[in-house]
Design an enzyme around this catalytic site. Sequence first.
Site, PDB file in Angstrom:
ATOM      1  N   SER A  45      -1.566  -0.500   3.550  1.00 56.89           N
ATOM      2  CA  SER A  45      -0.427  -0.436   4.451  1.00 56.89           C
ATOM      3  C   SER A  45       0.313   0.852   4.137  1.00 56.89           C
ATOM      4  CB  SER A  45       0.473  -1.645   4.245  1.00 56.89           C
ATOM      5  OG  SER A  45       1.392  -1.735   5.302  1.00 56.89           O
ATOM      6  N   GLU A  46       0.642   1.643   5.183  1.00 61.83           N
ATOM      7  CA  GLU A  46       1.106   3.008   4.938  1.00 61.83           C
ATOM      8  C   GLU A  46       2.463   3.095   4.249  1.00 61.83           C
ATOM      9  OE1 GLU A  46       0.274   1.852   7.992  1.00 61.83           O
ATOM     10  OE2 GLU A  46       1.743   2.453   9.512  1.00 61.83           O
ATOM     11  N   ASN A  47       3.189   1.967   4.182  1.00 62.32           N
ATOM     12  CA  ASN A  47       4.457   2.017   3.466  1.00 62.32           C
ATOM     13  C   ASN A  47       4.257   1.976   1.944  1.00 62.32           C
ATOM     14  OD1 ASN A  47       3.639  -0.714   4.028  1.00 62.32           O
ATOM     15  ND2 ASN A  47       5.578  -1.385   3.179  1.00 62.32           N
ATOM     16  N   GLY A  48       2.999   1.885   1.496  1.00 61.96           N
ATOM     17  CA  GLY A  48       2.760   2.067   0.073  1.00 61.96           C
ATOM     18  C   GLY A  48       2.138   0.927  -0.690  1.00 61.96           C
ATOM     19  N   SER A  87       0.464   7.689  -0.065  1.00 59.08           N
ATOM     20  CA  SER A  87      -0.125   6.833   0.953  1.00 59.08           C
ATOM     21  C   SER A  87      -0.797   7.665   2.042  1.00 59.08           C
ATOM     22  CB  SER A  87       0.971   5.958   1.566  1.00 59.08           C
ATOM     23  OG  SER A  87       0.434   5.133   2.559  1.00 59.08           O
TER      24      SER A  87
END
Lengths: 218, 233
Positions: A45-48, A87
Amino acid sequence: MLDKNGIAKRIAKELQDGYFVNLGIGIPTLVANYIPQGIAVEFQSENGVLGMGPFPFDGEEDADVINAGKQTITTMPGASFFDSATSFNMIRGQHVDLTILGAMEVAENGDIANWKIPGKMVKGMGGAMDLVASAENIIVAMMHTNRSGASKLLKKCSLPLTGVQCVKKVITNMAVLEITEKGFKLLEVAPGVTKEDVQKATEGTLLIEGNVPEMILD
Amino acid sequence: MIQKTVSGVIEATEGVKSNMTFMLGGFGLCGIPENSIAALVKKNIKGLTCISNNAGVDDFGLGLLLQQKQIKKMISSYVGENDEFERQMLSGELDVELIPQGTLAERCRAAQGGFPAFYTPAGYGTEVAEGKETREFNGKMYILEQAFKADFAFVKAWKGDEAGNLIFKGTARNFNPCMCGAAKITVAEVEELVPAGSLDPNHVHIPGIFVQRIFQGEKYEKRIEQRTVLKKE
């Protein structure tokens, strides 16, 4: 014709053992519910977070552990957290094997539009532009037509683009289509859907070669 | 040890003025500098440019600064959760620059690391690329993006020490580490401030050199935007 879960089920068949996968918001999120038996995949997930797990049990949610849709989540054994720049290094650096995202429009040359309707809806692109510009393997998950019945598979996108010539495959409630140099190649149809139905619902060039098999969902 | 501790949020936000550019950490409402934002809301400053992935919700996070029309311009990647934001943007009261999320993170990190600019494929062929230099490398097209310039960076960490060393927790890390040292002054608020020597140097995510002021936040609401849970059988 498939519902959203049906689309997710069909897309899940594209997952392969060892894949790192980024799931977009909406239908793509549902794909995590249908991972085929016997294969190992990890969701990024790109938020980390890498190694996302299911939603937490009631009372066990943690405000500091969410996905890109801002939903509370859990992590799997082997998971890791990292900052946003790291990320996107995973994404831009093509360490993520498969990207599944939604779209408002897809064009027959692989262009995609999914972030803005001028003067009306302006939510922003989030990580979508980074994802589509970098990923080798992009599958779009969407309904074949919009709410007013107009085709979302077009000759040319009418909305502002998210990325150019990047989509490889589109999986809709009606069909599985591959983007080729000549247009949308019909690979499979959904149960109860004919080639003619797909033709009617597709504004872009549709290539139908020989027998088109029905999707296998289970 | 070089002491970075300030007495609290009042001292931490000293020197902020109208028309400045701020960076604010957080993804949605996760990992936002709640205490610093609350202090900025109380100050009579306007015309702010805010660099932040999102714009909060109507009544929390950056939404609070928007409600009071203290923000002139937002630089974000996704703003879908805020009705007041959308209203101000569509009516033209608020200037908005929407940029790809990875580009946002990297423009912060470039500022932190002293890079004036970098090439990225994100946004090539879209309106994001308009007016920007493009270049081909190994058969693929890229656009040139520049490092941010900001007056203050407000970040939030889980733990920190008097030397300004920071440790983040979960996905509350997000943009916070990228913004440390990316502005003239970095203000870090932490849930727990400990004496120097209490943190294992092996576990430090951001070294204190990137932080000018550190304080322990008075309280943290940590509001959840989308509480999604499973029922126990």
